[in-house]
Design a protein around this motif. Structure first.
Motif, PDB file in Angstrom:
ATOM      1  N   LEU A 103      12.000   9.485 -34.906  1.00 37.39           N
ATOM      2  CA  LEU A 103      13.130   9.698 -33.999  1.00 37.39           C
ATOM      3  C   LEU A 103      14.213   8.650 -34.232  1.00 37.39           C
ATOM      4  O   LEU A 103      15.412   8.974 -34.263  1.00 37.39           O
ATOM      5  CB  LEU A 103      12.643   9.661 -32.552  1.00 37.39           C
ATOM      6  N   PHE A 104      13.809   7.401 -34.398  1.00 31.57           N
ATOM      7  CA  PHE A 104      14.769   6.332 -34.668  1.00 31.57           C
ATOM      8  C   PHE A 104      15.509   6.595 -35.979  1.00 31.57           C
ATOM      9  O   PHE A 104      16.719   6.401 -36.070  1.00 31.57           O
ATOM     10  CB  PHE A 104      14.048   4.982 -34.731  1.00 31.57           C
ATOM     11  N   ALA A 105      14.781   7.019 -37.001  1.00 28.27           N
ATOM     12  CA  ALA A 105      15.398   7.272 -38.295  1.00 28.27           C
ATOM     13  C   ALA A 105      16.417   8.406 -38.227  1.00 28.27           C
ATOM     14  O   ALA A 105      17.465   8.356 -38.873  1.00 28.27           O
ATOM     15  CB  ALA A 105      14.328   7.589 -39.337  1.00 28.27           C
ATOM     16  N   LEU A 106      16.099   9.404 -37.404  1.00 29.19           N
ATOM     17  CA  LEU A 106      16.982  10.562 -37.293  1.00 29.19           C
ATOM     18  C   LEU A 106      18.277  10.227 -36.568  1.00 29.19           C
ATOM     19  O   LEU A 106      19.370  10.578 -37.018  1.00 29.19           O
ATOM     20  CB  LEU A 106      16.251  11.699 -36.571  1.00 29.19           C
ATOM     21  N   PHE A 107      18.168   9.535 -35.444  1.00 29.22           N
ATOM     22  CA  PHE A 107      19.342   9.282 -34.604  1.00 29.22           C
ATOM     23  C   PHE A 107      19.912   7.873 -34.761  1.00 29.22           C
ATOM     24  O   PHE A 107      20.981   7.593 -34.242  1.00 29.22           O
ATOM     25  CB  PHE A 107      18.999   9.534 -33.129  1.00 29.22           C
ATOM     26  N   GLY A 108      19.203   6.998 -35.453  1.00 27.29           N
ATOM     27  CA  GLY A 108      19.657   5.615 -35.608  1.00 27.29           C
ATOM     28  C   GLY A 108      20.153   5.298 -36.992  1.00 27.29           C
ATOM     29  O   GLY A 108      20.032   4.152 -37.450  1.00 27.29           O
ATOM     30  N   ASP A 109      20.689   6.275 -37.701  1.00 30.35           N
ATOM     31  CA  ASP A 109      21.244   6.077 -39.048  1.00 30.35           C
ATOM     32  C   ASP A 109      20.208   5.488 -39.994  1.00 30.35           C
ATOM     33  O   ASP A 109      20.494   4.595 -40.789  1.00 30.35           O
ATOM     34  CB  ASP A 109      22.478   5.179 -38.980  1.00 30.35           C
ATOM     35  N   GLY A 110      18.960   6.005 -39.890  1.00 28.36           N
ATOM     36  CA  GLY A 110      17.906   5.598 -40.809  1.00 28.36           C
ATOM     37  C   GLY A 110      17.045   4.452 -40.344  1.00 28.36           C
ATOM     38  O   GLY A 110      16.205   3.957 -41.103  1.00 28.36           O
ATOM     39  N   CYS A 111      17.202   3.999 -39.111  1.00 31.76           N
ATOM     40  CA  CYS A 111      16.474   2.829 -38.612  1.00 31.76           C
ATOM     41  C   CYS A 111      14.965   3.069 -38.574  1.00 31.76           C
ATOM     42  O   CYS A 111      14.497   4.081 -38.067  1.00 31.76           O
ATOM     43  CB  CYS A 111      16.971   2.483 -37.209  1.00 31.76           C
TER      44      CYS A 111
END
Length: 211
Positions: A157-165
């Motif tokens: 979820l972080f990677a999807l909405f956090g610019d790859g985070c």
């Protein structure tokens, strides 16, 4: 591209609390790094430019920011602070600079989101002059237990909405594997998922010594 535009829009608000929490630690880190007398500074992933406030006038500042929706804010901030800005296009995994070109590389909250952190750290090392330093401040994976399981579950979820985070990366180990001297501290912040942090300076070996 839509996600990058959205991230650039929401990031300044999301990062405001984090910046307040790390302000003193950042100031101390930059004070140590600038005592080395860097003339040419590269920042990877500067976003809208919160770290520019820690740089003195007169340094040559190069910024490698892959999200084009941060560029306007970055230019405005540099102009307001009276800093010359050279904006580079590209990614941390392939920094468009010659080897041994800069005195200091800055990366805060960026290695969590690059596609290949191992390659990015190798590129940081490549572009640093002998004896140069890498200033870093990153959130990292918890050592284990339920919190680490939470990070693993939250990563997609972080990677999807956090610019790859990626909150589950063991970034300090990557830095230590590439740099012969690393001065770092681990600390926690009162934040969900990204509480464990590391910050410090990594030094490239002086000329004539093993890298």
């Amino acid at each position: 591209m839509l996600r990058k535009r959205l991230f650039a829009w929401v990031y300044p608000g999301l990062s405001a609390r984090h910046e307040a929490l790390v302000e003193e630690r950042k100031r101390a880190l930059f004070r140590r790094a600038l005592a080395l007398g860097p003339r040419r500074v590269l920042e990877i992933g500067p976003g809208p430019g919160p770290n520019l406030a820690h740089l003195p006038p007169g340094v040559e500042y190069l910024a490698l920011e892959p999200n084009p929706f941060f560029h306007q804010a970055l230019r405005r901030r540099a102009e307001a602070l009276g800093l010359g800005l050279t904006l580079l296009l590209g990614r941390a995994e392939a920094i468009p600079l010659p080897a041994e070109h800069v005195d200091l590389v800055v990366g805060t909250l960026v290695l969590c989101s690059v596609e290949d952190p191992l390659k990015a750290v190798a590129e940081v090392h490549r572009v640093l002059r002998p004896g140069g330093a890498f200033l870093f401040l990153e959130h990292v994976a918890a050592p284990g237990g339920p919190y680490r399981l939470l990070q693993e579950a939250a990563t997609p979820l972080f990677a999807l909405f956090g610019d790859g985070c990626h909150p589950n990366r063991e970034t300090l180990a990557l830095i230590r594997a590439r740099f012969p001297r690393v001065e770092a501290e681990a600390f926690a912040l009162p934040l969900p998922v990204v509480a464990p942090h590391v910050a410090g300076l990594a030094f490239k070996a002086p000329s004539g010594r093993p890298a």
